[in-house]
Motif scaffolding. Sequence first.
Motif, PDB file in Angstrom:
ATOM      1  N   ASN A 148      -0.699   2.362 -11.244  1.00  0.00           N
ATOM      2  CA  ASN A 148       0.536   2.136 -10.473  1.00  0.00           C
ATOM      3  C   ASN A 148       1.026   3.457  -9.888  1.00  0.00           C
ATOM      4  N   LYS A 149       2.196   3.393  -9.237  1.00  0.00           N
ATOM      5  CA  LYS A 149       2.757   4.606  -8.620  1.00  0.00           C
ATOM      6  C   LYS A 149       4.013   5.066  -9.347  1.00  0.00           C
ATOM      7  N   GLN A 150       4.168   4.598 -10.575  1.00  0.00           N
ATOM      8  CA  GLN A 150       5.356   5.022 -11.322  1.00  0.00           C
ATOM      9  C   GLN A 150       5.199   6.496 -11.724  1.00  0.00           C
ATOM     10  N   PRO A 167      20.099   8.104  -8.587  1.00  0.00           N
ATOM     11  CA  PRO A 167      18.654   8.338  -8.695  1.00  0.00           C
ATOM     12  C   PRO A 167      18.279   9.550  -7.838  1.00  0.00           C
ATOM     13  N   PRO A 168      17.634  10.563  -8.425  1.00  0.00           N
ATOM     14  CA  PRO A 168      17.377  11.778  -7.645  1.00  0.00           C
ATOM     15  C   PRO A 168      16.497  11.530  -6.418  1.00  0.00           C
ATOM     16  N   VAL A 169      15.569  10.555  -6.499  1.00  0.00           N
ATOM     17  CA  VAL A 169      14.759  10.207  -5.323  1.00  0.00           C
ATOM     18  C   VAL A 169      15.278   8.851  -4.831  1.00  0.00           C
ATOM     19  N   LYS A 170      15.946   8.889  -3.688  1.00  0.00           N
ATOM     20  CA  LYS A 170      16.686   7.683  -3.289  1.00  0.00           C
ATOM     21  C   LYS A 170      15.887   6.708  -2.430  1.00  0.00           C
ATOM     22  N   VAL A 178      17.810  18.384  -8.750  1.00  0.00           N
ATOM     23  CA  VAL A 178      18.781  17.334  -8.421  1.00  0.00           C
ATOM     24  C   VAL A 178      19.268  16.636  -9.704  1.00  0.00           C
ATOM     25  N   LEU A 179      18.328  16.390 -10.615  1.00  0.00           N
ATOM     26  CA  LEU A 179      18.647  15.614 -11.821  1.00  0.00           C
ATOM     27  C   LEU A 179      19.726  16.257 -12.694  1.00  0.00           C
ATOM     28  N   LEU A 180      19.517  17.539 -13.037  1.00  0.00           N
ATOM     29  CA  LEU A 180      20.406  18.139 -14.037  1.00  0.00           C
ATOM     30  C   LEU A 180      21.841  18.311 -13.527  1.00  0.00           C
ATOM     31  N   ASN A 203       8.831   9.972 -19.041  1.00  0.00           N
ATOM     32  CA  ASN A 203       9.365  10.265 -20.378  1.00  0.00           C
ATOM     33  C   ASN A 203       9.932  11.678 -20.470  1.00  0.00           C
ATOM     34  N   LEU A 204       9.260  12.596 -19.797  1.00  0.00           N
ATOM     35  CA  LEU A 204       9.720  13.988 -19.826  1.00  0.00           C
ATOM     36  C   LEU A 204      11.097  14.108 -19.157  1.00  0.00           C
ATOM     37  N   VAL A 205      11.265  13.418 -18.060  1.00  0.00           N
ATOM     38  CA  VAL A 205      12.525  13.502 -17.319  1.00  0.00           C
ATOM     39  C   VAL A 205      13.689  12.997 -18.169  1.00  0.00           C
ATOM     40  N   GLU A 209       0.862  -1.185   0.000  1.00  0.00           N
ATOM     41  CA  GLU A 209       0.000   0.000   0.000  1.00  0.00           C
ATOM     42  C   GLU A 209       0.898   1.234   0.000  1.00  0.00           C
ATOM     43  N   LYS A 210       0.508   2.231  -0.804  1.00  0.00           N
ATOM     44  CA  LYS A 210       1.371   3.417  -0.957  1.00  0.00           C
ATOM     45  C   LYS A 210       0.686   4.672  -0.400  1.00  0.00           C
ATOM     46  N   LYS A 211      -0.072   4.490   0.685  1.00  0.00           N
ATOM     47  CA  LYS A 211      -0.841   5.613   1.219  1.00  0.00           C
ATOM     48  C   LYS A 211      -0.005   6.403   2.232  1.00  0.00           C
ATOM     49  N   CYS A 251      -1.538  13.915  -4.899  1.00  0.00           N
ATOM     50  CA  CYS A 251      -1.391  12.629  -5.597  1.00  0.00           C
ATOM     51  C   CYS A 251      -0.257  11.747  -5.062  1.00  0.00           C
ATOM     52  N   SER A 252       0.900  12.343  -4.798  1.00  0.00           N
ATOM     53  CA  SER A 252       2.047  11.528  -4.384  1.00  0.00           C
ATOM     54  C   SER A 252       1.762  10.736  -3.105  1.00  0.00           C
ATOM     55  N   TYR A 253       0.819  11.214  -2.300  1.00  0.00           N
ATOM     56  CA  TYR A 253       0.506  10.528  -1.033  1.00  0.00           C
ATOM     57  C   TYR A 253      -0.686   9.571  -1.159  1.00  0.00           C
ATOM     58  N   LEU A 254      -1.269   9.482  -2.368  1.00  0.00           N
ATOM     59  CA  LEU A 254      -2.471   8.654  -2.534  1.00  0.00           C
ATOM     60  C   LEU A 254      -2.106   7.261  -3.040  1.00  0.00           C
ATOM     61  N   ASP A 255      -2.835   6.276  -2.538  1.00  0.00           N
ATOM     62  CA  ASP A 255      -2.695   4.910  -3.054  1.00  0.00           C
ATOM     63  C   ASP A 255      -3.536   4.814  -4.339  1.00  0.00           C
ATOM     64  N   THR A 278      -9.332   9.558  -6.178  1.00  0.00           N
ATOM     65  CA  THR A 278      -8.698  10.831  -6.550  1.00  0.00           C
ATOM     66  C   THR A 278      -7.344  10.599  -7.216  1.00  0.00           C
ATOM     67  N   HIS A 279      -6.659   9.509  -6.850  1.00  0.00           N
ATOM     68  CA  HIS A 279      -5.365   9.206  -7.480  1.00  0.00           C
ATOM     69  C   HIS A 279      -5.529   9.097  -8.989  1.00  0.00           C
ATOM     70  N   THR A 280      -6.542   8.341  -9.402  1.00  0.00           N
ATOM     71  CA  THR A 280      -6.773   8.151 -10.839  1.00  0.00           C
ATOM     72  C   THR A 280      -7.035   9.482 -11.521  1.00  0.00           C
TER      73      THR A 280
HETATM   74  C1  HEM Z   1       6.144   9.896  -8.359  1.00  0.00           C
HETATM   75  C2  HEM Z   1      10.837  10.471  -9.280  1.00  0.00           C
HETATM   76  C3  HEM Z   1       9.844  14.264 -12.122  1.00  0.00           C
HETATM   77  C4  HEM Z   1       5.197  13.793 -11.058  1.00  0.00           C
HETATM   78  C5  HEM Z   1       7.484   9.724  -8.402  1.00  0.00           C
HETATM   79  C6  HEM Z   1       8.178   8.694  -7.683  1.00  0.00           C
HETATM   80  C7  HEM Z   1       9.491   8.836  -7.948  1.00  0.00           C
HETATM   81  C8  HEM Z   1       9.634   9.970  -8.831  1.00  0.00           C
HETATM   82  C9  HEM Z   1      10.634   8.008  -7.400  1.00  0.00           C
HETATM   83  C10 HEM Z   1       7.526   7.644  -6.781  1.00  0.00           C
HETATM   84  C11 HEM Z   1       7.530   8.050  -5.348  1.00  0.00           C
HETATM   85  C12 HEM Z   1       6.924   6.972  -4.484  1.00  0.00           C
HETATM   86  O1  HEM Z   1       5.704   6.771  -4.567  1.00  0.00           O
HETATM   87  O2  HEM Z   1       7.663   6.331  -3.748  1.00  0.00           O
HETATM   88  C13 HEM Z   1      10.960  11.605 -10.057  1.00  0.00           C
HETATM   89  C14 HEM Z   1      12.214  12.189 -10.462  1.00  0.00           C
HETATM   90  C15 HEM Z   1      11.930  13.270 -11.264  1.00  0.00           C
HETATM   91  C16 HEM Z   1      10.502  13.337 -11.357  1.00  0.00           C
HETATM   92  C17 HEM Z   1      13.568  11.662 -10.051  1.00  0.00           C
HETATM   93  C18 HEM Z   1      12.817  14.237 -11.952  1.00  0.00           C
HETATM   94  C19 HEM Z   1      14.051  14.209 -12.003  1.00  0.00           C
HETATM   95  C20 HEM Z   1       8.486  14.363 -12.206  1.00  0.00           C
HETATM   96  C21 HEM Z   1       7.796  15.206 -13.122  1.00  0.00           C
HETATM   97  C22 HEM Z   1       6.478  15.087 -12.826  1.00  0.00           C
HETATM   98  C23 HEM Z   1       6.349  14.145 -11.725  1.00  0.00           C
HETATM   99  C24 HEM Z   1       8.426  16.042 -14.230  1.00  0.00           C
HETATM  100  C25 HEM Z   1       5.403  15.820 -13.567  1.00  0.00           C
HETATM  101  C26 HEM Z   1       4.236  15.372 -13.794  1.00  0.00           C
HETATM  102  C27 HEM Z   1       5.101  12.754 -10.150  1.00  0.00           C
HETATM  103  C28 HEM Z   1       3.853  12.379  -9.495  1.00  0.00           C
HETATM  104  C29 HEM Z   1       4.117  11.234  -8.741  1.00  0.00           C
HETATM  105  C30 HEM Z   1       5.521  10.949  -8.939  1.00  0.00           C
HETATM  106  C31 HEM Z   1       2.521  13.078  -9.602  1.00  0.00           C
HETATM  107  C32 HEM Z   1       3.115  10.386  -7.959  1.00  0.00           C
HETATM  108  C33 HEM Z   1       2.652   9.280  -8.877  1.00  0.00           C
HETATM  109  C34 HEM Z   1       1.484   8.483  -8.377  1.00  0.00           C
HETATM  110  O3  HEM Z   1       0.917   8.854  -7.347  1.00  0.00           O
HETATM  111  O4  HEM Z   1       1.089   7.529  -9.048  1.00  0.00           O
HETATM  112  N1  HEM Z   1       8.396  10.479  -9.119  1.00  0.00           N
HETATM  113  N2  HEM Z   1       9.953  12.324 -10.613  1.00  0.00           N
HETATM  114  N3  HEM Z   1       7.596  13.700 -11.393  1.00  0.00           N
HETATM  115  N4  HEM Z   1       6.077  11.884  -9.785  1.00  0.00           N
HETATM  116 FE1  HEM Z   1       7.979  12.001 -10.361  1.00  0.00          FE
END
Ligand code: HEM
Length: 485
Positions: free
Chosen positions: A431-433, A348-351, A290-292, A438-440, A94-96, A116-120, A125-127
């Motif tokens: 999913n939570k990807q 990886p920018p988010v570790k 962090v990425l660039l 693609n933009l990144v 669960e990713k809540k 959104c990031s905190y929603l399962d 609302t996640h969808t």
């Molecule tokens: C989720 C990494 C850029 C929007 C995530 C997660 C990671 C991640 C690791 C999953 C977090 C988790 O649930 O544990 C990154 C990195 C980025 C980046 C490293 C840039 C270097 C972006 C961009 C957007 C974005 C450009 C623009 C739309 C989101 C959102 C979620 C998310 C909304 C939550 C997804 C969900 O709830 O299903 N990102 N992200 N991120 N990211 Fe990115």
Amino acid sequence: MNQSGMARSDEGSLVPREVPGSYGLPFVSAIRDRLDFYYFQGQDKYFESRVEKYGSTVVRINVPPGPFMARDPRVVAVLDAKSFPVLFDVTKVEKKNLFTGTYMPSTSLTGGFRVCSYLDPSEPTHTKVKQLLFSLLASRKDAFIPAFRSHFSSLLATVESQLLLSGKSNFNTLNDATSFEFIGDAYFGVLPSASDLGTTGPAKAAKWLIFQLHPLVTLGLPMILEEPLLHTVHLPPFLVSGDYKALYKYFFAAATKALDTAEGLGLKRDEACHNLLFATVFNSYGGLKVLLPGILARIADSGEKFHKKLVTEIRAAVAEAGGKVTIEALEKMELTKSAVWEALRLDPPVKFQYGRAKADMNIESHDAVFAVKKGEMLFGYQPCATKDPRVFGPTAREFVGDRFVGKEGSKLLKYVYWSNGRETESPSVHNKQCPGKNLVVLVGRLLVVELFLRYDTFTAKVGLDLLGTKVEFTGVTKATSGVAD
Ligand code: HEM
């Protein structure tokens, strides 16, 4: 036992073991571990030393921040390429409320909403929000390349004038201002600097980010100051509410079209706007901060010979596309693509990733199977998984620019996890990807392309920054041939 020392049942399957490790004494050990993590050992050593101590890449440990911000610091850590992907499987975890880990910042920092990031994915609302983001990115896809090129070519022009004046140029500072403008321009077609925000956007954004991330960072100050200030209690949200309101005002005006789309998807305008702000400022801007620098540092360190290869590849593909940087031209740049993936693999920018076990389950590492109970918190420190020598061999810790080139190389892409999913998989509402996946990758490639259309080679000094890498240009050699528009 079999040859590798693993116990097998009569049917031949591996018998689950208890996860080794120890949480120590309540409270005291969690604080002691936090100090190890920040000051005595540092992140990498913190995890690596525990893997070594218990002889296992799946191990019980405490994670920061611990008391008083996190109710429970105890996790089962998955620290190899094989066990880590359990965190991507939303049928198992669960990713809540665990985007930031064992603590959650106050929702007063996000307009009272759980964004959104905190929603399962099971939450409706996640969808809706994720769909909104997919629509926004799709609707703006033609804006990304021109916006990136215009903002980052001016950044590089500034680098050149700073180099002339002082012999050095801090990329991070310039990137902070440029990435903020670029994202506003690319997503909404409205420059933040042309709004009431003026040039204050990046500073306001950084302050708001710190209010959410302070439990997880050190500013390099003495421990005696940082522990009470950053790692023990939450900074009060009212101290940043003025900055947040100013950012919100920009989004509410600039994102009118996206907000109309949101209403069509069944979201209220204010909830959608807080979500757009979060996805733009936290996810996207926080990510690019962090990425660039991370990519730039790896490319700088890869040296002149590698730069030459990139120059040849990039200029040939752009010339073939009539001097234009197009998606098709970028697709042909095998080495550039590989180098960006390699940087994302190593840094990886988010570790940190978290997920709570939905049921009793088994987790498999390379060497054993472990039993985990329903409700236990699973945690992954991504650099351990993506530098796993059992997958990436003896060069696992090194930057190998062409690692992902060719048929053999591309087989390794499924072990690149930066987006909270395999690089070979795609984000969806189920999913939570990361929806920005693609933009990144595109933006990472565009940075490399911009550099080597403009320069034959460059040098930079690389160090550590608050959230990642610090890079200072020390010299550039202007292109001698084949520069595009
Ligand atoms: C989720 C990494 C850029 C929007 C995530 C997660 C990671 C991640 C690791 C999953 C977090 C988790 O649930 O544990 C990154 C990195 C980025 C980046 C490293 C840039 C270097 C972006 C961009 C957007 C974005 C450009 C623009 C739309 C989101 C959102 C979620 C998310 C909304 C939550 C997804 C969900 O709830 O299903 N990102 N992200 N991120 N990211 Fe990115």
